[in-house]
Design a protein around this motif. Structure first.
Motif, PDB file in Angstrom:
ATOM      1  N   LEU A 241       0.848  -1.191   0.000  1.00  0.00           N
ATOM      2  CA  LEU A 241       0.000   0.000   0.000  1.00  0.00           C
ATOM      3  C   LEU A 241       0.884   1.241   0.000  1.00  0.00           C
ATOM      4  O   LEU A 241       2.039   1.185   0.430  1.00  0.00           O
ATOM      5  N   HIS A 245       0.080   6.266   3.657  1.00  0.00           N
ATOM      6  CA  HIS A 245      -1.189   5.959   4.309  1.00  0.00           C
ATOM      7  C   HIS A 245      -0.947   5.581   5.765  1.00  0.00           C
ATOM      8  O   HIS A 245       0.017   4.890   6.097  1.00  0.00           O
ATOM      9  N   VAL A 290      -5.789  -3.926   0.971  1.00  0.00           N
ATOM     10  CA  VAL A 290      -7.195  -3.534   0.913  1.00  0.00           C
ATOM     11  C   VAL A 290      -7.964  -4.663   0.237  1.00  0.00           C
ATOM     12  O   VAL A 290      -7.384  -5.525  -0.432  1.00  0.00           O
ATOM     13  N   GLY A 319      -8.999  -0.589   5.191  1.00  0.00           N
ATOM     14  CA  GLY A 319      -9.194   0.457   4.188  1.00  0.00           C
ATOM     15  C   GLY A 319     -10.608   0.500   3.654  1.00  0.00           C
ATOM     16  O   GLY A 319     -11.064   1.529   3.166  1.00  0.00           O
ATOM     17  N   ALA A 320     -11.297  -0.624   3.705  1.00  0.00           N
ATOM     18  CA  ALA A 320     -12.697  -0.735   3.302  1.00  0.00           C
ATOM     19  C   ALA A 320     -13.231  -2.027   3.910  1.00  0.00           C
ATOM     20  O   ALA A 320     -12.459  -2.898   4.312  1.00  0.00           O
ATOM     21  N   ASN A 447     -15.797   4.908  -1.106  1.00  0.00           N
ATOM     22  CA  ASN A 447     -14.542   4.218  -0.798  1.00  0.00           C
ATOM     23  C   ASN A 447     -14.219   3.301  -1.965  1.00  0.00           C
ATOM     24  O   ASN A 447     -14.753   2.210  -2.095  1.00  0.00           O
ATOM     25  N   GLY A 450     -10.246   1.300  -1.193  1.00  0.00           N
ATOM     26  CA  GLY A 450      -9.495   1.780  -0.048  1.00  0.00           C
ATOM     27  C   GLY A 450      -9.155   3.259  -0.104  1.00  0.00           C
ATOM     28  O   GLY A 450      -8.649   3.810   0.875  1.00  0.00           O
ATOM     29  N   GLU A 451      -9.420   3.915  -1.236  1.00  0.00           N
ATOM     30  CA  GLU A 451      -9.198   5.361  -1.347  1.00  0.00           C
ATOM     31  C   GLU A 451     -10.529   6.075  -1.149  1.00  0.00           C
ATOM     32  O   GLU A 451     -11.500   5.825  -1.875  1.00  0.00           O
ATOM     33  N   ASN A 452     -10.588   6.984  -0.168  1.00  0.00           N
ATOM     34  CA  ASN A 452     -11.808   7.722   0.112  1.00  0.00           C
ATOM     35  C   ASN A 452     -11.948   8.902  -0.833  1.00  0.00           C
ATOM     36  O   ASN A 452     -11.015   9.691  -1.013  1.00  0.00           O
TER      37      ASN A 452
END
Length: 555
Positions: A241, A245, A290, A319-320, A447, A450-452
């Motif tokens: 990742l 983060h 993720v 992450g999700a 989401n 894993g990226e908001n």
């Protein structure tokens, strides 16, 4: 502005409580690493392709890099935007900044001008740290553009193979072993209550906010997450990742592994072919992923088998929300133990324990790592606590959850209660055993792998298209990414719009690629709530109904 001026302090009595309990140690992260380097001097700390460094060698480079940064005119409390790929220099530079109180702002490699300009401005950064190019994108050209328009940025610190230019500083040279000049340089030392690092929020209202993590609270974060993950001196931690983060950086991640005497192995891509080869080659014991990455690893293993992963002891997934079906496949196939991780850069971390029953590991997202973490589950409308076991919005405060965003009074009024609880926006159920089950989000957030992504930010960008009269971005369920961005658009009379044009507009606007809409629906009108707002719930229900119908037709 000095960082302390923009932060919300913990109340004095709470500070005393955390110090008395030993949660806040009064040590800086730089001191903690120096102590680990002394104890584990001859052990391997960092492996990256041909680079293999012992703790003593990493410590030497950290001290030298810190001295060179100070000699360049950087000072304690200066902010530096760090946008680097997974590379050994990220570790050395970050530790060097922590050593002398320079504050790294953790950008992502995927960020572009839209995001970076905001981070530079919000943090008043004096330097940008960037690759010269990465995956075909000219990061150096963008950095020069940003410096030219910024009143604060002086230095461009560049990672790359090209010859350093007169207007740039070589990151590799900054991270070189010590010489006579750096060995005799006296270095400043920050206070444990100072801000150590700025993480980025996944905020719902546009661009990310800065999360100020102090040495005290971030070291607490690392110390509390290490035992439940069984991170120790024998840990070999693979980082796939993005290293900036919070999850791979300090939960317990890179910093936790280094403070324990283990080995960190950065890898530039989570693609299963590369990840499996690295796990086998280095004897990886721990890694974090993720759900979308886990799904690709499972598909790869279905063909190639799990033999390459036999050294793996702990697979953290966060992450999700990890779907129960995927969790069951991991438990059945992967060597080692699945650990679900549910947390946020704003603080609270929940994990399943390595000795939890399979039912807990598969069906929940864990429980807090500290008994000092305070949780409330409240009704979204009334703000009152719900009955035990009922779903509601999660609120939290604790020893590693800051009391506010940096220099953001309006956002703080929305996101924090007057008594210091952070309003996470996550809808959860708390079981009698204390474990949480994540049901969804109350905040307008998407989401994607894993990226908001802020729906509001997407909509604001879409309104830059002349053809769009009204826009609404919502989360669309996706089998591997969890969610993708679906854009509903009402067009001006006589206009047309397709997804390719929307995505091209995002590219020309200098926006991170992961924020581009994945699906476009043009409609005559958007549903409204009784008070005249766009009814996002109705749009999400429409998508769910369409997906259900599509699944029926495909059977």
């Amino acid at each position: 502005m000095r960082t302390r001026e923009g932060t919300t302090p913990w109340p004095a009595e709470i500070v005393e409580r955390y110090r008395t309990a030993g949660l806040w140690q009064g040590r800086t992260l730089g001191d903690a690493f120096a102590e680990a380097a002394h104890v584990h001097a001859d052990r391997i700390a960092l492996v990256d392709d041909a680079v293999s460094l012992t703790y003593a060698e990493v410590h030497d480079r950290v001290e030298a890099c810190a001295a060179r940064l100070i000699d360049r005119g950087l000072a304690p409390d200066d902010r530096v935007v760090v946008q680097l790929p997974n590379h050994w220099t990220f570790v050395v530079l970050t530790l060097a900044c922590l050593r002398v109180g320079i504050v790294p702002v953790m950008a992502l490699p995927a960020h572009r001008e839209h995001e970076l300009r905001h981070l530079v401005s919000a943090s008043e950064a004096v330097a940008l740290v960037t690759p010269d190019s990465l995956r075909g994108f000219d990061h150096l050209a963008l950095a020069r553009t940003l410096r030219a328009s910024s009143p604060t940025v002086r230095d461009l610190i560049v990672l790359g193979d090209t010859t350093p230019q007169p207007d740039t500083v070589s990151l590799t040279a900054l991270c070189a072993p010590s010489d006579e000049a750096t060995r005799t340089r006296r270095l400043p030392t920050p206070d444990a209550a100072d801000v150590a690092v700025f993480l980025l929020s996944g905020g719902t209202t546009g661009l990310p906010k800065l999360i100020a993590r102090t040495h005290d609270d971030y070291l607490c974060n690392i110390v509390l997450t290490s035992p439940p993950s069984a991170v120790d001196r024998d840990t070999v931690y693979l980082v796939t990742l993005p290293m900036g983060h919070n999850f791979p950086l300090a939960c317990p991640g890179i910093l936790g592994t280094l403070l324990a005497g283990g080995t960190v192995v950065p890898l530039g891509s989570p693609r299963p072919e590369r990840a499996f080869a690295a796990i086998e080659r280095h004897g990886i014991t721990h890694t974090a992923a993720v759900p979308a990455v886990v799904a690709s690893w499972l598909d790869h293993a279905a063909v190639e088998g799990f033999d390459a992963l036999r050294s793996l002891r702990v697979l953290q997934v966060g992450g999700a929300r990890l779907a129960d079906e995927l969790a069951e496949r991991v438990v059945r196939g992967f060597p080692g133990t699945l650990q679900q991780v549910f947390g946020m850069a704003e603080g609270l971390i929940n994990v399943t324990r390595l000795d939890d029953p399979i039912e807990v590991v598969v069906g929940t997202q864990g429980r807090p790592v500290s008994s000092f973490d305070e949780l409330r589950v409240v009704d979204e409308t009334t703000g009152l606590e719900v009955a035990a076991g009922e779903p509601g919005v999660l609120l939290t405060r604790g020893p590693y959850t800051p009391r506010g965003y940096y220099d953001a009074p309006e956002a703080n009024a929305r996101s924090f209660t007057p008594d210091g609880f952070y309003i996470t926006g996550d809808i959860v159920r708390q079981r009698p055993d204390g474990n949480l089950v994540v049901e969804g989000r109350s905040k307008d957030m998407i989401n994607r792998g894993g990226e908001n992504i802020s729906a509001e930010e997407v909509e604001n960008l879409v309104y830059g298209l002349a053809s769009v009269r009204l826009a609404a971005a919502v989360a669309m369920p996706h089998g591997t990414l969890g969610e993708t961005v679906c854009l509903f658009a009402v067009l001006h009379d006589g206009c047309e719009l397709d997804l390719a044009a929307v995505r091209a507009h995002f590219d020309t606007s200098g926006v991170a690629a992961f924020k581009r809409p994945d699906h476009l629906v043009t409609v005559e009108e958007l549903p409204l709530t009784k008070v005249g707002k766009i009814d996002k719930k109705a749009l999400r229900e429409r998508l769910a109904d369409e997906l259900t119908a599509s699944e029926r037709l495909s059977r």
